[in-house]
Scaffold this motif. Structure first.
Motif, PDB file in Angstrom:
ATOM      1  N   PRO A 112     -37.230  63.745  44.654  1.00 40.48           N
ATOM      2  CA  PRO A 112     -37.212  62.639  43.522  1.00 40.48           C
ATOM      3  C   PRO A 112     -35.861  62.118  43.536  1.00 40.48           C
ATOM      4  CG  PRO A 112     -36.926  64.550  42.536  1.00 40.48           C
ATOM      5  CD  PRO A 112     -36.827  64.834  44.623  1.00 40.48           C
ATOM      6  N   VAL A 113     -34.641  61.867  44.714  1.00 40.98           N
ATOM      7  CA  VAL A 113     -33.848  61.232  45.268  1.00 40.98           C
ATOM      8  C   VAL A 113     -34.083  60.082  46.123  1.00 40.98           C
ATOM      9  CG1 VAL A 113     -31.925  60.719  45.769  1.00 40.98           C
ATOM     10  CG2 VAL A 113     -31.781  62.949  44.065  1.00 40.98           C
ATOM     11  N   ALA A 114     -35.049  60.512  47.435  1.00 37.58           N
ATOM     12  CA  ALA A 114     -34.938  59.830  48.026  1.00 37.58           C
ATOM     13  C   ALA A 114     -36.481  58.979  47.702  1.00 37.58           C
ATOM     14  CB  ALA A 114     -36.060  61.112  49.387  1.00 37.58           C
ATOM     15  N   GLN A 115     -37.377  58.985  46.596  1.00 34.51           N
ATOM     16  CA  GLN A 115     -38.148  58.033  46.497  1.00 34.51           C
ATOM     17  C   GLN A 115     -37.607  56.995  45.543  1.00 34.51           C
ATOM     18  OE1 GLN A 115     -40.373  60.933  44.045  1.00 34.51           O
ATOM     19  NE2 GLN A 115     -42.523  60.087  45.167  1.00 34.51           N
ATOM     20  N   MET A 116     -36.078  57.088  44.496  1.00 35.17           N
ATOM     21  CA  MET A 116     -35.545  56.207  43.838  1.00 35.17           C
ATOM     22  C   MET A 116     -35.137  55.711  44.269  1.00 35.17           C
ATOM     23  SD  MET A 116     -32.640  57.786  40.598  1.00 35.17           S
ATOM     24  CE  MET A 116     -34.078  58.818  40.571  1.00 35.17           C
TER      25      MET A 116
ATOM     26  N   ALA B 148     -33.333  49.988  41.925  1.00 36.89           N
ATOM     27  CA  ALA B 148     -34.409  51.066  40.765  1.00 36.89           C
ATOM     28  C   ALA B 148     -33.019  51.941  40.310  1.00 36.89           C
ATOM     29  CB  ALA B 148     -34.451  51.618  41.773  1.00 36.89           C
ATOM     30  N   VAL B 149     -32.149  52.177  41.149  1.00 36.51           N
ATOM     31  CA  VAL B 149     -30.801  52.753  40.843  1.00 36.51           C
ATOM     32  C   VAL B 149     -30.060  52.379  39.362  1.00 36.51           C
ATOM     33  CG1 VAL B 149     -28.475  53.672  41.216  1.00 36.51           C
ATOM     34  CG2 VAL B 149     -30.519  54.127  42.829  1.00 36.51           C
ATOM     35  N   HIS B 150     -29.887  50.682  39.869  1.00 35.51           N
ATOM     36  CA  HIS B 150     -28.666  49.630  39.345  1.00 35.51           C
ATOM     37  C   HIS B 150     -29.941  49.465  38.408  1.00 35.51           C
ATOM     38  CE1 HIS B 150     -26.185  46.433  38.880  1.00 35.51           C
ATOM     39  NE2 HIS B 150     -27.307  45.624  38.690  1.00 35.51           N
TER      40      HIS B 150
END
Length: 119
Positions: free
Chosen positions: A64-68, A13-15
């Protein structure tokens, strides 16, 4: 760079969100290291102190970071810990939750460090 999930973190997702730009993925990873380190400490401090207000602030900050990153186990344990507080469970139950989050965050931090140190 591989975007498949090899550990706890799903970097895909980050990528995707950062269009595969390594510089931005690294910046995100650096910020995530700081966020998870802070969360790991705050979780322990506020849960064991039964400080629900600050415990919830720590949870809302990392959510939010954990979900991402696809870290559902962190979110699930955080929700479970809130019920421990609400049900006034014994300190041992709180310590067990802290240990679980500590173990998960340690793995997450290692994976983020490995991402940052990729050649």
């Amino acid at each position: 760079m591989s975007t498949k999930k090899d550990g706890l973190i799903d970097f895909s997702a980050v990528h995707e969100m950062l269009y595969g730009e390594e510089k931005f993925i690294n910046e995100f990873s650096e910020a995530a290291v700081q966020s998870f380190s802070e969360f790991q400490q705050s979780y322990k401090e506020h849960l064991l102190a039964r400080d629900e207000t600050n415990f919830r602030k720590a949870g809302h900050k990392i959510k939010p970071v954990a979900q991402m990153l696809g870290l559902d186990q962190i979110l699930e344990e955080y929700e479970h810990a809130k019920t421990l507080l609400w049900d006034d469970k014994p300190d041992e139950a709180l310590k067990t939750s802290v240990k679980k989050i500590d173990e998960i965050c340690t793995i997450v931090l290692k994976e983020l460090d490995a991402k940052l140190n990729q050649e």
